[in-house]
Design a protein around this motif. Structure first.
Motif, mmCIF file in Angstrom:
data_model
loop_
_atom_site.group_PDB
_atom_site.id
_atom_site.type_symbol
_atom_site.label_atom_id
_atom_site.label_comp_id
_atom_site.label_asym_id
_atom_site.label_seq_id
_atom_site.Cartn_x
_atom_site.Cartn_y
_atom_site.Cartn_z
ATOM 1 N N LYS A 288 33.158 0.212 -1.552
ATOM 2 C CA LYS A 288 33.176 0.049 -0.108
ATOM 3 C C LYS A 288 31.831 0.470 0.459
ATOM 4 N N LYS A 289 31.258 -0.395 1.283
ATOM 5 C CA LYS A 289 29.959 -0.075 1.866
ATOM 6 C C LYS A 289 30.136 0.810 3.092
ATOM 7 N N PRO A 290 29.348 1.845 3.210
ATOM 8 C CA PRO A 290 29.430 2.683 4.411
ATOM 9 C C PRO A 290 28.789 2.002 5.601
ATOM 10 N N LYS A 291 29.292 2.306 6.769
ATOM 11 C CA LYS A 291 28.725 1.784 8.016
ATOM 12 C C LYS A 291 28.127 2.966 8.772
ATOM 13 N N LEU A 292 26.824 2.979 8.866
ATOM 14 C CA LEU A 292 26.121 4.153 9.377
ATOM 15 C C LEU A 292 25.549 3.954 10.774
ATOM 16 N N ASN A 294 25.961 3.032 14.800
ATOM 17 C CA ASN A 294 26.801 2.742 15.949
ATOM 18 C C ASN A 294 26.110 1.671 16.799
ATOM 19 N N LYS A 295 26.693 1.332 17.939
ATOM 20 C CA LYS A 295 26.140 0.238 18.741
ATOM 21 C C LYS A 295 24.725 0.539 19.202
ATOM 22 N N PHE A 296 24.460 1.768 19.597
ATOM 23 C CA PHE A 296 23.115 2.094 20.062
ATOM 24 C C PHE A 296 22.112 2.023 18.915
ATOM 25 N N ASP A 297 22.478 2.553 17.751
ATOM 26 C CA ASP A 297 21.547 2.564 16.628
ATOM 27 C C ASP A 297 21.175 1.161 16.170
ATOM 28 N N TYR A 330 15.244 9.458 20.853
ATOM 29 C CA TYR A 330 16.651 9.051 20.956
ATOM 30 C C TYR A 330 17.537 10.196 20.461
ATOM 31 N N PRO A 331 17.669 11.252 21.219
ATOM 32 C CA PRO A 331 18.451 12.413 20.760
ATOM 33 C C PRO A 331 19.925 12.090 20.539
ATOM 34 N N GLN A 332 20.385 10.981 21.121
ATOM 35 C CA GLN A 332 21.791 10.604 20.973
ATOM 36 C C GLN A 332 22.044 9.777 19.725
ATOM 37 N N SER A 333 21.015 9.521 18.912
ATOM 38 C CA SER A 333 21.148 8.642 17.749
ATOM 39 C C SER A 333 21.620 9.416 16.516
ATOM 40 N N PRO A 334 22.846 9.173 16.031
ATOM 41 C CA PRO A 334 23.309 9.848 14.807
ATOM 42 C C PRO A 334 22.497 9.432 13.578
ATOM 43 N N ARG A 335 22.140 8.150 13.494
ATOM 44 C CA ARG A 335 21.422 7.681 12.309
ATOM 45 C C ARG A 335 20.020 8.283 12.234
ATOM 46 N N ALA A 336 19.365 8.462 13.370
ATOM 47 C CA ALA A 336 18.045 9.093 13.363
ATOM 48 C C ALA A 336 18.159 10.545 12.899
ATOM 49 N N ARG A 337 19.193 11.230 13.375
ATOM 50 C CA ARG A 337 19.385 12.631 12.985
ATOM 51 C C ARG A 337 19.725 12.733 11.492
ATOM 52 N N PRO A 371 28.160 12.699 19.498
ATOM 53 C CA PRO A 371 29.199 11.762 19.944
ATOM 54 C C PRO A 371 28.938 10.365 19.379
ATOM 55 N N ASP A 372 30.000 9.631 19.152
ATOM 56 C CA ASP A 372 29.912 8.241 18.680
ATOM 57 C C ASP A 372 29.292 8.128 17.296
ATOM 58 N N ALA A 373 29.279 9.211 16.532
ATOM 59 C CA ALA A 373 28.787 9.108 15.163
ATOM 60 C C ALA A 373 29.811 8.330 14.335
ATOM 61 N N PRO A 374 29.382 7.293 13.604
ATOM 62 C CA PRO A 374 30.331 6.540 12.773
ATOM 63 C C PRO A 374 31.012 7.459 11.758
ATOM 64 N N SER A 375 32.252 7.150 11.446
ATOM 65 C CA SER A 375 33.018 8.029 10.562
ATOM 66 C C SER A 375 32.371 8.144 9.187
#
Length: 717
Positions: A288-292, A294-297, A330-337, A371-375
């Motif tokens: 299963k491929k992970p989805k990393l 979100n819409k903003f990223d 982009y402090p709200q970006s989970p993928r950047a973090r 917030p909105d970090a993909p599972s």
């Protein structure tokens, strides 16, 4: 003379003239047409003229010259493209991969047939590459396909049909992803994970110590032969087939001695256990491929890809800077973090820095808390955080991270299995047992849970009960079960119940590279060291130490007897579950190369005598101790943890009969005032059937073939 001249040059004309008056002036002159050609015609013939008046083409030599010029231009153009990196081939291949319809990882004739409707699409055969770049292919499709990405060399009609099918597929996947996200809300990670252990016991670049006989405690394994990539997305790609290797099995980590290895050889020889062989031939479970993203990223994917490209190319410092800038923008970006955490993780390995690694641990948590970090990203971040906490020895913090993971993803049994390991590393076998019982109630055939549950039962001295779990777990072939410790404990349990299959499992463990031989079953080894059960003083090179011990054996004996006579009972019972029956106690002066000052007060002359021999007092993988064994004692066959030491036994009080020791297939007895030397990484067994106690002095020394550098750098045991 005149006629001869006319005959050569223009006689024909004169003759024609005369005859022409007789035949008629209207008839053309035959002389002019049948004699030699005109000067213009001669010139044309000389220069290659054609009888129809057309000039000839380029000669063969000229054509070859132009061909070579064009060919050389093509060659040098190709060299320039490669040398100056004018084309990003990874990107080109990635774009073509969009049209991979049959799941073979590339775009070919079969893919075109599928997309044109000439061949059925087989979704059941679809597999996904393991690379991290492919882990985000889904997001790439969603971003690029609606824009009408095309393969330039395909005819227009083919492109239109392909694009139509592709758009349909992309929108279907997009709708599924939206439903999935909507149906799986994630609770806040919260402050529960904000734990800092005060015990930074691995700050000295030693990732843990190992129990003396590795019998009943569960330990992290740090071996250079094993691999643990920082690209943790691969673990998600193997979600149904996840490798539950215990914490700390990482290569390239900041604190690992490069020369110590465990035996690993996955090119397996033929074995006699059919069920295990059959499991090895079982095809891998679909990934299963992970989805990393979100819409903003997805809107900043190009910037994220640029930073990730730097990291993958090994430009770690530049990648850290790039992701730090992305986090700032982009402090709200989970993928950047998450990318920043990965880069810090890589940088810690490169610099061998625990400080940088602690920073990465905190950044992984920050990524999971957004917030909105993909599972999938939350799972990967916390999973890696837990592993790195374990590596630093922050077991309590790692356990809390694992508990939170199980709360967030209660249906994921692989995370529960990891939680069980977390409890084992804390020494909480009871909690670990409950976790594995819960897993086995849901998935009775979980091989990873079985071997660990069997391990716990054996540690609790439920020997017979442990055997089927250890055996079935190894036979399952599940990731994390092909571990030397489980072969070790299965064989040991079988020996204790009299099952003759024990050595078959030892042989299998040897064939699979976990043991140096059937007899030598230590797990923490340095390759290439001389291996034999029994040694002579001359072979060790420690003749001065042996002479000193034998010369002063009565002094050593008397101080040992004085300690025995004290009412406080400084001799402590053996607590490693090695005895079948009887009474066996020890009084330790040095442990892991550290002197026990209080103990040496009871035997001051002995300690002073030994301090001049660094091969024993500095042996951080051994001990110096008195050992007393009372009548009626039997020590099970067992092996020490490492091949890096030899063990000396000095006889102090030895009954005339009834005491013996077997190492491998040779049995010997002690003598008062004499030293026996053996390699305790080989199987050995002890019997005390005399009528009085037996007292010996145990002195461990470094294996003589270890270099000074190895003696300084090997972790303590």
């Amino acid at each position: 003379m005149a006629p001869r001249k006319n005959a050569k040059g223009g006689g024909g004309n004169s003759s024609g003239s005369g005859s022409g008056s007789g035949s008629g002036s209207g008839s053309p002159s035959t002389g002019s047409s049948g004699s030699s050609s005109s000067p213009g015609a001669r010139r044309e013939a000389k220069h290659g003229g054609h009888k129809n008046g057309r000039r000839g083409g380029i000669s063969g030599g000229s054509f070859f010259t132009w061909f070579m010029v064009i060919a050389l231009l093509g060659v040098w153009t190709s060299v320039a493209v490669v040398w100056f990196d004018l084309i990003d081939y990874e990107e080109v291949l990635g774009k073509l991969g969009v049209y991979d319809a049959d799941g073979d990882g590339d775009f070919d004739v079969d893919d075109a047939k599928v997309l044109l409707g000439l061949k059925e699409r087989s979704t059941s055969e679809r597999t996904f590459p393991r690379e991290e770049d492919e882990a985000e292919t889904q997001a790439e499709l969603e971003e690029r396909a609606p824009e009408g990405t095309e393969v330039q060399d395909v005819e227009d009609e083919v492109k239109e049909q392909i694009q139509s099918l592709l758009q349909e597929s992309v929108h279907t996947d997009h709708d599924l992803e939206a439903d999935e996200s909507a149906g799986e809300p994630l609770p806040e990670v919260g402050d529960l994970l904000t734990v800092t252990d005060s015990d930074d016991r691995f700050e000295d670049l030693e990732p843990g110590t190992v129990h003396e006989e590795i019998e009943d405690s569960y330990h992290m394994e740090e071996t250079a032969s094993q691999s643990h990539p920082n690209d943790v997305e691969e673990m998600m790609s193997e979600q149904e087939n996840s490798d539950h290797s215990e914490a700390g099995t990482e290569a390239g980590t900041p604190q690992q001695d490069p020369e110590e290895v465990r035996h690993q050889d996955y090119d397996e020889p033929e074995i006699n256990v059919a069920s295990v062989e059959e499991q090895q031939d079982t095809p891998p479970v679909k990934k299963k491929k992970p989805k990393l993203l979100n819409k903003f990223d997805k809107t900043i994917k190009a910037e994220l890809d640029a930073g990730e490209k730097l990291r993958k190319r090994g430009k770690i410092e530049e990648a850290v800077t790039a992701f730090e800038e992305l986090v700032r923008k982009y402090p709200q970006s989970p993928r950047a973090r998450y990318g920043k955490a990965q880069c810090e993780d890589d940088l810690a390995e490169k610099r061998r820095s625990n400080e940088v690694l602690r920073r990465a641990i905190e950044t992984y948590q920050e990524a999971a808390n957004l917030p909105d970090a993909p599972s999938d990203l939350v799972k990967l971040s916390l999973k890696r955080r837990s592993e790195r906490q374990q590596f630093l020895g922050h077991m309590r913090g790692s356990l809390l991270t694992l508990q939170r993971l199980v709360q967030l993803f209660p249906s994921d049994t692989t995370l529960k299995n990891d939680l069980g390991v977390g409890y084992l590393l804390m020494g909480d076998n009871d909690s670990a047992r409950k976790v594995y019982e819960e897993v086995l109630n849901v998935t009775p055939n979980d091989g990873f849970a079985k071997v660990h549950y069997g391990f716990i039962l054996k540690a609790q001295n439920k020997i017979a009960e442990s055997i089927p779990y250890l055996k079935e777990g190894i036979e399952s072939g599940a990731p994390g079960t092909d571990d030397g410790r489980f072969y070790f404990h299965l064989g040991d349990a079988m020996q204790r119940v009299g099952n003759k299959e024990a050595y078959k499992w030892y042989e299998l463990g040897h064939k699979r590279g976990h043991f140096a031989s059937v007899w030598q079953r230590s797990l923490y080894n340095v390759n290439g060291l001389k291996a034999q059960p029994w040694w002579t003083p001359r072979e060790t090179g420690y003749t001065e130490l042996v002479k000193s011990l034998e010369r002063n054996w009565k002094l050593i004996r008397d101080e040992g007897l004085m300690v025995m006579d004290k009412a406080k009972g400084l001799f402590l019972p053996e607590d490693e579950n090695l005895r079948e029956k009887g009474d066996w106690s020890q009084f330790t002066l040095w442990q892991q190369g550290r002197k026990n000052e209080n103990a040496c007060k009871g035997a001051p002359k002995t300690c002073t005598l030994l301090e001049k021999f660094s091969e024993t007092t500095g042996c951080r993988r051994g001990q110096i101790k008195y050992s007393i064994m009372h009548p009626g004692t039997h020590v099970w066959p067992h092996t020490g943890p490492t091949n890096c030491r030899l063990r000396m036994h000095l006889g102090l009080v030895i009954p005339k009969e009834g005491c013996k020791i077997r190492c491998a297939n040779e049995t010997r007895t002690w003598e008062e005032g004499k030293v026996l030397i053996f390699d305790d990484s080989f199987e050995h067994e002890v019997w005390q059937d005399a009528s009085s106690f037996r007292l010996i002095f145990i002195v461990d020394v470094w294996h003589p073939e270890l270099t000074p550098q190895q003696r300084r750098s090997l972790p303590a045991i």
